[in-house]
Scaffold this active site. Sequence first.
Site, PDB file in Angstrom:
ATOM      1  N   CYS A 109      21.576 -14.698 -21.776  1.00 61.54           N
ATOM      2  CA  CYS A 109      20.565 -14.605 -20.718  1.00 61.54           C
ATOM      3  C   CYS A 109      21.264 -14.380 -19.378  1.00 61.54           C
ATOM      4  CB  CYS A 109      19.742 -15.895 -20.653  1.00 61.54           C
ATOM      5  SG  CYS A 109      18.634 -16.043 -22.067  1.00 61.54           S
ATOM      6  N   CYS A 189      16.577 -11.703 -21.351  1.00 65.43           N
ATOM      7  CA  CYS A 189      16.062 -13.001 -20.903  1.00 65.43           C
ATOM      8  C   CYS A 189      16.721 -13.476 -19.607  1.00 65.43           C
ATOM      9  CB  CYS A 189      16.236 -14.039 -22.010  1.00 65.43           C
ATOM     10  SG  CYS A 189      17.905 -14.138 -22.651  1.00 65.43           S
TER      11      CYS A 189
END
Length: 287
Positions: A109, A189
């Site tokens: 992420c 993400c």
Amino acid sequence: MEYEGVASSSRGKQKINRCLLIGIITFLAFAIILAFVLVYTLKKEHGPRETVLSRCQRYLDANPSASSVNDCERIWSVFEQAYVGKDPCDVAPEAYDPLIKAVQQKVPCNENLFWSKTNEMAHALTKNRNCLMTLEDTLLGFMFNGLTWCSKNGSKETFTTGCPGWMECINPMRSFWIRASANFAATACGNVSVMLNGSINSPFNPDSIFASVEMQNFNPATMDSLRVLLVTKETDMMTCSNKSLMDLQTLLSSGPLRAVTYTCRVIPHAKVKNCIDDLEIPCSDCW
Ligand code: AVW
């Protein structure tokens, strides 16, 4: 007696000529066979399969975390099944669904970097810095980046020439990049970045893969923000108020991605260059 001598010397010459001719023919035949064998072997060693397998292995050697879950031979065989034996103008992005499943890799992420019309700069940056990662830096993108491939109805082969052009039809290459880009976006993400080109009128182009595929596949459940890095040269008049960037912001705020925070920052071209060249500068100071 004299006549007999002339006759036998001319017979001798004929014999030598015949031997010479047989020698030359044998030599030529060997040379032709050797050339065929060489061309065939070189073609076999440098075909698309070998290129993809060697790239795959190189990537896994450099990224041991991905190596236990990915099998290069299997990836190649699943890849081939998407287009081999098919009309090169009739391979839809969905044909690559099994390939997407076969390649296992999780991009951390906050590290996804998308790009549009900034191919060179984005990749020069990620080549030297491991705080950001593009699709082409993942195993899937790395294996097929810059390659050309297609097959034919009923054929068992992969061709690397004579394939349809990018915009010509629903071709195996464009469909692959559409499917791979959709997956890269769907799995992005945290704080996601996109490097856009501040030297063109519309840095956010609705027809680009970034706008038409990646933006459409972002997942609001996993994404916190979209950060535009607008790379601009000194003489450019570009700002984050550019009409196309306003459109991008509207697209975010008016649809399913409304919870995703939008930010935009003009980054001077020279600053990105410094970050590529000077590894002492921390990533956090680059943008
Ligand atoms: P791009 P995108 N013929 O810089 O947003 C051949 O416009 O579209 O950025 N190849 C082409 C053509 C064409 N007419 N158009 C595009 N391409 C290929 C994947 C070519 O390889 C990443 F995740 C060119 O370098 C980025 O976020 C590339 O598409 C996003 O898609 C990009 O064209 C960049 O696609």
